[in-house]
Design a protein around this motif. Structure first.
Motif, PDB file in Angstrom:
ATOM      1  N   LEU A 125       0.825  -1.206   0.000  1.00 40.68           N
ATOM      2  CA  LEU A 125       0.000   0.000   0.000  1.00 40.68           C
ATOM      3  C   LEU A 125       0.859   1.256   0.000  1.00 40.68           C
ATOM      4  N   TRP A 126       1.983   1.217   0.702  1.00 43.36           N
ATOM      5  CA  TRP A 126       2.904   2.362   0.661  1.00 43.36           C
ATOM      6  C   TRP A 126       3.496   2.527  -0.730  1.00 43.36           C
ATOM      7  N   ASN A 127       3.716   1.420  -1.427  1.00 40.41           N
ATOM      8  CA  ASN A 127       4.184   1.515  -2.815  1.00 40.41           C
ATOM      9  C   ASN A 127       3.120   2.168  -3.693  1.00 40.41           C
ATOM     10  N   GLU A 128       1.840   1.841  -3.433  1.00 36.65           N
ATOM     11  CA  GLU A 128       0.760   2.507  -4.168  1.00 36.65           C
ATOM     12  C   GLU A 128       0.768   4.005  -3.885  1.00 36.65           C
ATOM     13  N   TRP A 129       0.945   4.349  -2.620  1.00 30.07           N
ATOM     14  CA  TRP A 129       0.950   5.767  -2.220  1.00 30.07           C
ATOM     15  C   TRP A 129       2.070   6.513  -2.948  1.00 30.07           C
ATOM     16  N   ARG A 130       3.216   5.893  -3.049  1.00 28.30           N
ATOM     17  CA  ARG A 130       4.337   6.505  -3.762  1.00 28.30           C
ATOM     18  C   ARG A 130       4.050   6.588  -5.261  1.00 28.30           C
ATOM     19  N   ASP A 131       3.567   5.482  -5.834  1.00 20.46           N
ATOM     20  CA  ASP A 131       3.331   5.446  -7.277  1.00 20.46           C
ATOM     21  C   ASP A 131       2.222   6.409  -7.695  1.00 20.46           C
ATOM     22  N   ALA A 132       1.215   6.582  -6.846  1.00 19.15           N
ATOM     23  CA  ALA A 132       0.108   7.476  -7.190  1.00 19.15           C
ATOM     24  C   ALA A 132       0.581   8.912  -7.378  1.00 19.15           C
ATOM     25  N   GLN A 133       1.645   9.295  -6.663  1.00 17.39           N
ATOM     26  CA  GLN A 133       2.170  10.658  -6.763  1.00 17.39           C
ATOM     27  C   GLN A 133       3.164  10.822  -7.900  1.00 17.39           C
ATOM     28  N   GLY A 134       3.749   9.710  -8.366  1.00 15.31           N
ATOM     29  CA  GLY A 134       4.766   9.830  -9.392  1.00 15.31           C
ATOM     30  C   GLY A 134       5.930  10.671  -8.896  1.00 15.31           C
ATOM     31  N   PHE A 135       6.323  11.633  -9.703  1.00 13.27           N
ATOM     32  CA  PHE A 135       7.486  12.459  -9.360  1.00 13.27           C
ATOM     33  C   PHE A 135       7.191  13.476  -8.260  1.00 13.27           C
ATOM     34  N   ILE A 136       5.900  13.667  -7.919  1.00 12.05           N
ATOM     35  CA  ILE A 136       5.534  14.739  -6.994  1.00 12.05           C
ATOM     36  C   ILE A 136       6.237  14.579  -5.650  1.00 12.05           C
ATOM     37  N   SER A 137       6.265  13.353  -5.126  1.00 13.83           N
ATOM     38  CA  SER A 137       6.853  13.154  -3.799  1.00 13.83           C
ATOM     39  C   SER A 137       8.369  13.282  -3.790  1.00 13.83           C
ATOM     40  N   ALA A 138       8.968  13.297  -4.963  1.00 16.49           N
ATOM     41  CA  ALA A 138      10.418  13.513  -5.044  1.00 16.49           C
ATOM     42  C   ALA A 138      10.784  14.989  -5.095  1.00 16.49           C
ATOM     43  N   THR A 139       9.786  15.842  -5.326  1.00 17.27           N
ATOM     44  CA  THR A 139      10.054  17.276  -5.452  1.00 17.27           C
ATOM     45  C   THR A 139       9.318  18.118  -4.412  1.00 17.27           C
ATOM     46  N   MET A 140       8.298  17.539  -3.776  1.00 18.27           N
ATOM     47  CA  MET A 140       7.483  18.266  -2.811  1.00 18.27           C
ATOM     48  C   MET A 140       7.414  17.440  -1.526  1.00 18.27           C
ATOM     49  N   PRO A 141       8.020  17.896  -0.431  1.00 19.40           N
ATOM     50  CA  PRO A 141       8.046  17.092   0.793  1.00 19.40           C
ATOM     51  C   PRO A 141       6.655  16.850   1.374  1.00 19.40           C
ATOM     52  N   SER A 142       6.555  15.827   2.188  1.00 21.96           N
ATOM     53  CA  SER A 142       5.310  15.511   2.899  1.00 21.96           C
ATOM     54  C   SER A 142       5.429  15.881   4.373  1.00 21.96           C
ATOM     55  N   LEU A 143       4.324  16.360   4.912  1.00 23.24           N
ATOM     56  CA  LEU A 143       4.199  16.631   6.344  1.00 23.24           C
ATOM     57  C   LEU A 143       3.084  15.706   6.837  1.00 23.24           C
ATOM     58  N   PRO A 144       3.417  14.461   7.211  1.00 26.34           N
ATOM     59  CA  PRO A 144       2.376  13.470   7.482  1.00 26.34           C
ATOM     60  C   PRO A 144       1.936  13.436   8.937  1.00 26.34           C
ATOM     61  N   VAL A 145       0.650  13.151   9.124  1.00 27.21           N
ATOM     62  CA  VAL A 145       0.035  12.947  10.427  1.00 27.21           C
ATOM     63  C   VAL A 145      -0.224  11.450  10.591  1.00 27.21           C
ATOM     64  N   VAL A 146      -0.053  10.932  11.784  1.00 29.81           N
ATOM     65  CA  VAL A 146      -0.356   9.528  12.049  1.00 29.81           C
ATOM     66  C   VAL A 146      -1.855   9.365  12.278  1.00 29.81           C
ATOM     67  N   GLY A 147      -2.484   8.539  11.434  1.00 29.98           N
ATOM     68  CA  GLY A 147      -3.882   8.176  11.643  1.00 29.98           C
ATOM     69  C   GLY A 147      -3.989   6.819  12.308  1.00 29.98           C
ATOM     70  N   ASN A 148      -5.188   6.436  12.668  1.00 25.69           N
ATOM     71  CA  ASN A 148      -5.367   5.140  13.329  1.00 25.69           C
ATOM     72  C   ASN A 148      -4.996   3.974  12.416  1.00 25.69           C
ATOM     73  N   HIS A 149      -5.240   4.088  11.117  1.00 23.65           N
ATOM     74  CA  HIS A 149      -4.875   3.010  10.198  1.00 23.65           C
ATOM     75  C   HIS A 149      -3.364   2.898  10.016  1.00 23.65           C
ATOM     76  N   ASP A 150      -2.660   3.989  10.209  1.00 25.07           N
ATOM     77  CA  ASP A 150      -1.201   3.956  10.081  1.00 25.07           C
ATOM     78  C   ASP A 150      -0.554   3.185  11.228  1.00 25.07           C
ATOM     79  N   LEU A 151      -1.312   2.946  12.310  1.00 25.91           N
ATOM     80  CA  LEU A 151      -0.820   2.160  13.433  1.00 25.91           C
ATOM     81  C   LEU A 151      -0.976   0.655  13.215  1.00 25.91           C
ATOM     82  N   HIS A 152      -1.773   0.259  12.238  1.00 27.57           N
ATOM     83  CA  HIS A 152      -2.127  -1.150  12.095  1.00 27.57           C
ATOM     84  C   HIS A 152      -0.907  -2.044  11.887  1.00 27.57           C
ATOM     85  N   ARG A 153      -0.933  -3.178  12.578  1.00 25.02           N
ATOM     86  CA  ARG A 153       0.064  -4.228  12.392  1.00 25.02           C
ATOM     87  C   ARG A 153      -0.558  -5.375  11.607  1.00 25.02           C
ATOM     88  N   ALA A 154       0.250  -6.326  11.210  1.00 26.46           N
ATOM     89  CA  ALA A 154      -0.221  -7.456  10.425  1.00 26.46           C
ATOM     90  C   ALA A 154      -1.285  -8.231  11.194  1.00 26.46           C
TER      91      ALA A 154
END
Length: 297
Positions: free
Chosen positions: A65-94
């Motif tokens: 899913l993180w690969n999808e997140w990266r691919d969805a942005q294409g070059f954008i994430s390489a030129t524009m930094p992210s300021l991410p917030v931790v959501g409840n789903h970001d805590l999920h373990r296997a």
């Protein structure tokens, strides 16, 4: 080697700039979130960073899913930094992990993907999860609000981190030399999604935000769009009076139904719409514009 990427660093003075704000991406990231983030970039290619209000993916442990997140942005994430917030789903373990619903720290993948300021509360679990950044006249305070909204955490750990977060937040908001203060967190103090009402969080955080003159709180979690009037002590106040504006947004395709109790505080509520926001910051004004994924204001 990668392709060539250019980016711009911050000025050390309070100069005008703009940034993008998006709510939860979470689902169908490559196929459907991609249209929102690419439309956002097209609307503001000069934005300095992308503030993401949590639940960047549905399962924080899943590298696919993180690969999808990266691919969805294409070059954008390489030129524009992210300021991410931790959501409840970001805590999920296997699935099957004993701490899959009670863990306080993000998946290790978070720290592999993001390099974030190490200036958070005195709680090792919050490293890279709660932090702040000063940028050209504005202080951005990123708060991991999960501890204020999740009843399943271990009670002792929850209380320790709750106290550490409040002490840190009070200090960061009080000792602030910047003209503007913008807070980013995942869960909403004045939720608009059906069946949600975080009373303890509202009681803990609302008075702090009002006391220290927070201008804008950017939120996710509710999978709809809403923007409040200026609010103080749970009431709409005059635009010229002290108070806080709260915004909730969603950039992915998963949507929830609107609930009514807090509607009286809202200037606008929109459901079933993927959104992005462009926020301009200048020494004398904040300008906020919200768009649907098709570019409609």
């Amino acid at each position: 080697w990668s392709e060539w990427n250019a980016f711009r660093t911050a000025s050390d003075k309070p100069e005008p700039f703009r940034f993008l704000y998006v709510g939860d991406a979470q689902n169908s990231i490559k196929s459907l979130w991609s249209r929102t983030i690419r439309a956002a970039y097209a609307a503001a290619p000069d934005a300095r960073f992308i503030a993401s209000a949590g639940d960047l993916v549905a399962e924080g442990h899943d590298v696919r899913l993180w690969n999808e997140w990266r691919d969805a942005q294409g070059f954008i994430s390489a030129t524009m930094p992210s300021l991410p917030v931790v959501g409840n789903h970001d805590l999920h373990r296997a699935p099957g992990s004993p701490d899959s619903k009670t863990v306080l720290s993000v998946s290790p993948l978070w720290h592999m993907l993001f390099t974030l300021p190490d200036n958070g509360p005195d709680a090792p679990e919050m490293k890279g999860q709660s932090y702040f950044m000063d940028y050209q006249g504005a202080r951005f305070v990123v708060l991991d609000s999960n501890v204020f909204s999740n009843e399943e955490f271990d009670a002792a750990a929850k209380q320790r981190i709750w106290n550490a977060q409040l002490a840190w937040l009070n200090k960061v908001l009080a000792n602030n030399p910047n003209r503007w203060t913008i807070v980013l967190q995942h869960q909403a103090l004045y939720s608009m999604a059906q069946g949600r009402d975080y009373r303890e969080m509202r009681a803990a955080l609302g008075p702090l935000y009002e006391k220290h003159g927070v201008d804008l709180v950017l939120l996710g979690h509710d999978h709809l769009y809403s923007r409040s009037h200026k609010v103080a002590q749970g009431q709409v106040v005059d635009p010229g009076a002290p108070g806080v504006v709260y915004a909730i947004s969603v950039s992915g395709p998963k949507m929830y139904k609107i609930d009514e109790p807090n509607r009286k505080l809202m200037a606008l509520v929109v459901d079933q719409t993927q959104c992005f926001q462009v926020i301009d910051v200048a020494p004398d004004a904040l300008r906020y514009a919200a768009y649907a994924a098709d570019g409609a204001v």
